[in-house]
Design an enzyme around this catalytic site. Structure first.
Site, mmCIF file in Angstrom:
data_model
loop_
_atom_site.group_PDB
_atom_site.id
_atom_site.type_symbol
_atom_site.label_atom_id
_atom_site.label_comp_id
_atom_site.label_asym_id
_atom_site.label_seq_id
_atom_site.Cartn_x
_atom_site.Cartn_y
_atom_site.Cartn_z
ATOM 1 N N GLU A 1 -18.682 -31.357 -13.337
ATOM 2 C CA GLU A 1 -18.962 -31.014 -14.771
ATOM 3 C C GLU A 1 -20.373 -30.949 -14.976
ATOM 4 O OE1 GLU A 1 -16.908 -33.252 -13.630
ATOM 5 O OE2 GLU A 1 -15.013 -33.062 -14.404
ATOM 6 N N GLY B 1 -20.561 -46.502 -13.445
ATOM 7 C CA GLY B 1 -20.875 -45.631 -14.292
ATOM 8 C C GLY B 1 -20.676 -45.854 -15.896
ATOM 9 N N HIS C 1 -6.502 -42.712 -43.340
ATOM 10 C CA HIS C 1 -5.748 -41.658 -43.683
ATOM 11 C C HIS C 1 -5.153 -40.671 -42.510
ATOM 12 C CE1 HIS C 1 -6.931 -41.945 -47.983
ATOM 13 N NE2 HIS C 1 -8.018 -42.491 -47.560
ATOM 14 N N LYS D 1 -9.856 -34.669 -9.160
ATOM 15 C CA LYS D 1 -11.056 -33.952 -8.777
ATOM 16 C C LYS D 1 -10.807 -33.215 -7.698
ATOM 17 C CE LYS D 1 -14.270 -37.505 -10.307
ATOM 18 N NZ LYS D 1 -15.263 -38.256 -9.799
ATOM 19 N N GLU E 1 -10.813 -47.160 -17.745
ATOM 20 C CA GLU E 1 -11.114 -46.992 -16.115
ATOM 21 C C GLU E 1 -10.975 -48.310 -15.560
ATOM 22 O OE1 GLU E 1 -13.387 -43.264 -14.907
ATOM 23 O OE2 GLU E 1 -14.851 -44.922 -14.981
HETATM 24 O O1 F6P Z 1 -14.765 -40.191 -13.995
HETATM 25 C C1 F6P Z 1 -14.951 -40.949 -12.779
HETATM 26 C C2 F6P Z 1 -16.559 -41.232 -12.909
HETATM 27 O O2 F6P Z 1 -16.903 -41.694 -11.644
HETATM 28 C C3 F6P Z 1 -16.899 -42.187 -13.825
HETATM 29 O O3 F6P Z 1 -16.758 -43.733 -13.373
HETATM 30 C C4 F6P Z 1 -18.491 -42.035 -13.977
HETATM 31 O O4 F6P Z 1 -18.828 -42.553 -15.446
HETATM 32 C C5 F6P Z 1 -18.412 -40.425 -14.253
HETATM 33 O O5 F6P Z 1 -17.084 -40.028 -13.189
HETATM 34 C C6 F6P Z 1 -19.656 -39.848 -14.051
HETATM 35 O O6 F6P Z 1 -20.090 -39.911 -12.462
HETATM 36 P P1 F6P Z 1 -21.666 -39.576 -12.253
HETATM 37 O O7 F6P Z 1 -22.681 -40.193 -12.806
HETATM 38 O O8 F6P Z 1 -21.916 -39.720 -10.485
HETATM 39 O O9 F6P Z 1 -21.845 -38.109 -12.606
#
Ligand code: F6P
Length: 540
Positions: A223, A277, A394, A505, A363
């Site tokens: 992403e 993270g 509400h 993923k 998580e």
């Molecule tokens: O969704 C899993 C995860 O590893 C989270 O723990 C983390 O915050 C997120 O993805 C983002 O990961 P990165 O900082 O490596 O992009």
């Protein structure tokens, strides 16, 4: 499997359900579940005070819970029997308590002072203060216009690109600390993969004044990298290739990937594998926040976290706020059978706090296997949800008051308005107090239609604080971080890994070329196959 002193200690611990304190709580529960909250108050006029506790700027009133002094003693015994004091020590001294990844868990070092001596021998810890001062230099450079965009315009619009912990922390905290934004600075964020956030922002933003902060521990997350590439394309399209190094900075641990992307080596801010993270707001991942609120306020946030760390390390188990919150979590989850918990802040600036806690708690605690690889024998993480103040009232409070499910609630209540008319905050306070009272007392009278009856007896915590300042926010975040840790220690799980997000993923990576029409579906899921066919047909 990594073996270490901590895990040896833990592996020898019995299942929590076998601990004597757990068994005692089970017997005690049979008594407590029949007692009405209102009855507990009528028998003890000092109850509200006796079941309140302060730490830093926070006061926790937990008197509206199904607990008495015996419960509190048993909570402390359970924490001790489960090894919580040793686990706290193990975390702060840098033992690799994240067993499945073989890592220390040292987000507490990020908000410590060097004199606190938090795991100074762990590689990277001594660099914490250097990175902070690099961040400071950069933030000040942007604020005083020494660091500017490629066309020499001032950088005023900070766009955080990240996801999960690399997004939720900066987004939540920047909204919470809106009154602290430096003049002329604005915060934006891009996280989801579908591209709409960036598409909307590029309509509104001036590329010459925009600085993208790419936050990704790994710098490989689909992403984030997709959005970062799209943002780079926009910068190149509007200002040319040479602009990239002026309009992108990064917080990451992956230097090769930052090289490949074209991040200027001067504008890279590192952190370490012992920062998970969902605990990374305190690290360079907080850069976008610091750019908007200033380094002075960012340091105040860190100082708040440190206050809670010290309380967590020093307070006895029965007066330890994170331990108490965790014990209450276990109490409702494992004894009362509650499956969810609602987080209800009465300050709209905390509107993303429930989402932040969702990642932190779900998580961390969404695990069904213990540290020793064996299945747990009791329920672990609850579903965390919530919404700010009267918006929540509400929307879903109907279910809290008259539904069939037990939902323990945490109300978060600032006394002073954070930058609006105090009379409106007073209304928010009245509503918050009214809700916790109504949830507990309920309402019934002779002859009342059943649909009007409020059964009451619903438990809640109220976390009261004077004002939503950076220090207070730091304390709130650290409070819940430690709460989650203590619950994990009691259940015997690894609260710091997140293997459960990996499979999705992997499947998505395989499917993306199929959706793009570049490959055939080679999986065996008939529903996926059918949906792919429909998508293809509708596209034609
Ligand atoms: O969704 C899993 C995860 O590893 C989270 O723990 C983390 O915050 C997120 O993805 C983002 O990961 P990165 O900082 O490596 O992009």
């Amino acid at each position: 499997m990594v073996v270490n002193r901590y895990t040896n200690r833990q592996l020898s611990a019995r299942y929590p359900t076998d601990l004597r304190a757990w068994q005692a709580l089970k017997t005690h529960y049979a008594d407590m579940r029949t007692r009405e909250l209102a009855h507990l108050f009528s028998r003890d006029t000092a109850r509200a005070d006796r079941f309140s506790l302060s730490a830093g700027n926070l006061t926790l009133d937990y008197s509206k819970n199904h607990v008495n002094s015996t419960t509190r003693k048993l909570f402390a015994r359970l924490a001790k029997d489960a090894g919580v004091p040793a686990a706290i020590e193990a975390m702060f001294t840098g033992e690799p308590i994240n067993q499945t990844e073989g890592r220390s868990v040292l987000h507490t070092a990020l908000r410590s002072k060097i004199s606190d001596q938090v795991a100074l021998e762990t590689p990277g810890v001594r660099e914490v203060w250097e990175v902070l001062s690099n961040m400071e230099e950069f933030v000040e450079g942007v604020h005083n216009d020494q660091i500017h965009g490629s066309t020499s315009r001032r950088l005023t619009d900070i766009v955080n690109i990240g996801i999960g912990g690399s997004d939720l922390g900066p987004v939540m905290a920047s909204r919470a600390l809106r009154p602290y934004w430096k003049e002329g600075m604005r915060f934006h964020s891009v996280s989801n993969v579908d591209g709409t956030q960036l598409a909307d922002l590029t309509v509104e933003l001036d590329p010459e004044r925009t600085l993208f902060v790419v936050c990704s521990k790994t710098f490989t997350t689909l992403e984030t990298m997709t959005n970062a590439r799209a943002a780079r394309a926009w910068i190149i399209e509007t200002m040319g290739h040479s602009a990239v190094e002026h309009h992108f900075v990064a917080a990451s641990t992956n230097h090769d990937a930052m090289n490949a992307f074209g991040i200027n080596p001067k504008y890279r801010f590192g952190f370490w594998d012992w920062v998970g993270g969902r605990y990374s707001l305190w690290s360079a991942v907080g850069l976008s926040l610091a750019l908007v609120i200033g380094m002075d306020n960012f340091r105040r946030l860190l100082a708040g976290g440190r206050v809670m760390d010290q309380h967590f390390q020093q307070a006895p188990m029965d007066e330890n706020m994170p331990v108490l919150l965790a014990s209450l979590g276990v109490w409702y989850n494992n004894f009362f059978g509650a499956g969810t918990q609602a987080i209800l802040p009465y300050d709209n600036r905390l509107d993303r706090f429930p989402a932040y806690l969702q990642q932190l708690q779900m998580e961390s605690s969404g695990k069904s296997v213990r540290m020793d690889g064996k299945p747990v024998k009791c329920k672990t993480g609850m579903v965390i949800w919530g919404e700010a103040g009267n918006n929540a009232q509400h929307s879903f409070y109907q279910l809290l008051h008259q539904g069939t499910r037990l939902v323990p609630v945490d109300f978060l209540l600032p006394i002073k308005s954070s930058g609006a008319d105090q009379s409106q905050q007073d209304l928010a306070i009245a509503n918050c107090l009214a809700q916790s009272e109504a949830l507990m007392d309920g309402f019934d009278e002779k002859g009342l239609e059943t649909y009007r009856v409020h059964p009451g007896n619903n438990p809640s915590n109220t976390i009261l604080f004077e004002e939503l300042t950076p220090e207070t926010l730091g304390q709130l975040i650290a409070l819940y971080e430690h709460k989650v840790f203590v619950e994990g220690v009691i259940w015997g799980i690894d609260s710091f890994d997140q293997w459960g997000v990996e499979l999705g993923k992997k499947v998505a990576t395989a499917l993306s070329s199929v959706v793009a029409g570049e490959a055939r579906y080679s999986g065996s899921n008939a529903s996926t196959e059918n949906l792919l066919q429909q998508i293809r047909k509708k596209r034609l």
